[in-house]
Design a protein around this motif. Structure first.
Motif, mmCIF file in Angstrom:
data_model
loop_
_atom_site.group_PDB
_atom_site.id
_atom_site.type_symbol
_atom_site.label_atom_id
_atom_site.label_comp_id
_atom_site.label_asym_id
_atom_site.label_seq_id
_atom_site.Cartn_x
_atom_site.Cartn_y
_atom_site.Cartn_z
ATOM 1 N N HIS A 1 0.753 -1.348 0.174
ATOM 2 C CA HIS A 1 -0.115 -0.059 0.012
ATOM 3 C C HIS A 1 0.785 1.284 0.173
ATOM 4 O O HIS A 1 0.687 2.065 -0.837
ATOM 5 C CB HIS A 1 -1.093 0.038 1.236
ATOM 6 N N ARG A 2 1.886 1.089 0.910
ATOM 7 C CA ARG A 2 2.632 2.369 1.176
ATOM 8 C C ARG A 2 4.129 1.971 1.245
ATOM 9 O O ARG A 2 4.263 1.079 2.098
ATOM 10 C CB ARG A 2 2.061 3.589 2.221
ATOM 11 N N PRO A 3 5.181 2.996 1.147
ATOM 12 C CA PRO A 3 6.313 2.561 1.534
ATOM 13 C C PRO A 3 6.655 2.356 3.143
ATOM 14 O O PRO A 3 7.266 1.274 3.343
ATOM 15 C CB PRO A 3 7.317 3.693 1.071
ATOM 16 N N ALA A 4 6.108 2.922 3.715
ATOM 17 C CA ALA A 4 6.192 2.971 5.078
ATOM 18 C C ALA A 4 5.425 1.627 5.785
ATOM 19 O O ALA A 4 5.908 1.150 7.025
ATOM 20 C CB ALA A 4 5.593 4.049 6.051
ATOM 21 N N ASP A 5 4.696 0.901 5.032
ATOM 22 C CA ASP A 5 4.139 -0.513 5.600
ATOM 23 C C ASP A 5 4.912 -1.382 5.869
ATOM 24 O O ASP A 5 4.701 -2.283 6.596
ATOM 25 C CB ASP A 5 2.850 -0.837 4.443
ATOM 26 N N SER A 6 6.162 -1.445 5.113
ATOM 27 C CA SER A 6 7.094 -2.488 5.269
ATOM 28 C C SER A 6 7.567 -2.465 6.639
ATOM 29 O O SER A 6 7.788 -3.443 7.370
ATOM 30 C CB SER A 6 8.350 -2.393 4.244
ATOM 31 N N ASP B 1 -3.108 -8.334 3.224
ATOM 32 C CA ASP B 1 -2.442 -7.226 3.926
ATOM 33 C C ASP B 1 -1.792 -7.891 5.093
ATOM 34 O O ASP B 1 -2.285 -8.139 6.083
ATOM 35 C CB ASP B 1 -3.387 -6.155 4.112
ATOM 36 N N ALA C 1 -2.155 0.409 11.789
ATOM 37 C CA ALA C 1 -1.365 1.125 11.163
ATOM 38 C C ALA C 1 -1.136 2.446 11.962
ATOM 39 O O ALA C 1 -0.372 3.356 11.485
ATOM 40 C CB ALA C 1 -1.840 1.549 9.691
#
Length: 214
Positions: free
Chosen positions: A11-16, A95, A193
């Protein structure tokens, strides 16, 4: 191979990094994969790891029978395992931050695809009042929420439907569910999140009495 679950953080780079956040002594990613591995109908679990996080993902999943595949996109990760799949395989895209999705939800998605739905997604009725606004932020209307739903994961695909979705997008998921069958979602399947959601997740783990958790 009759079913494969891809755990993604696309979804977003920070999700990792969020997927590696500890809840109850284990990373969210670890909770997610443990649950999927405990679902008898799932034959293979694959963690799609961004290149920069491949080592951290492998460490978080050490000792679990999960295949960590580094890749810039789900399309690339799928190519690495596609030869293992049978023609009737069901593909789940889940997810990593929805670590507490109940097993019954996963099984209902699998069953919907097995029963003939090319795509299936768990949903919850929309409970909030929804407004539309104009360019200046002024409310213009109240949207009828009777037909609105919040989509969750895993999204289930038949193998042909997943290949078709990959042809349109390198990372198919909730954006590719037009025409999908729906199954009941669950409040525990929240996407963890925010600080508030992490607090709820800690409470879920500490409670230890959730029915059939994922």
């Amino acid at each position: 191979m009759h079913s494969v679950a891809f755990v993604t953080v696309a979804h977003r780079p920070a999700d990792s990094e969020l997927a590696l956040t500890a809840v109850g002594g284990a990373a969210l990613l670890t909770h997610t994969v443990r649950g999927l591995l405990g679902t008898p109908e799932i034959d293979l679990v694959v963690a799609a790891a961004p290149e920069r996080c491949a080592k951290s993902f492998s460490e978080a999943l050490h000792g679990l029978a999960c295949r960590v595949v580094p890749g810039a996109s789900l399309r690339q990760v799928f190519a690495a395992v596609e030869p293992l799949l049978s023609p009737d395989a069901v593909v789940l895209v889940h997810d990593a931050l929805r670590a507490f999705t109940p097993q019954r939800t996963v099984r209902q998605v699998l069953a919907a695809v097995r029963d003939g739905a090319p795509v299936a997604v768990p949903v919850l009725p929309m409970s909030d009042t929804v407004k539309t606004t104009d360019e200046s932020g002024i409310v213009t209307a109240t949207v009828d929420r009777d037909g609105l739903r919040s989509a969750q994961t895993p999204v289930g695909f038949s193998l042909p439907a997943f290949r078709s979705a990959l042809a349109d997008s390198a990372d198919p998921g909730l954006a590719d569910t037009a025409g999908a069958a729906t199954v009941p979602g669950d409040p525990d399947a929240m996407r963890v999140a925010s600080a508030f959601e992490l607090t709820l997740a800690e409470a879920l783990v500490a409670g230890g009495d959730r029915e059939d958790p994922l």
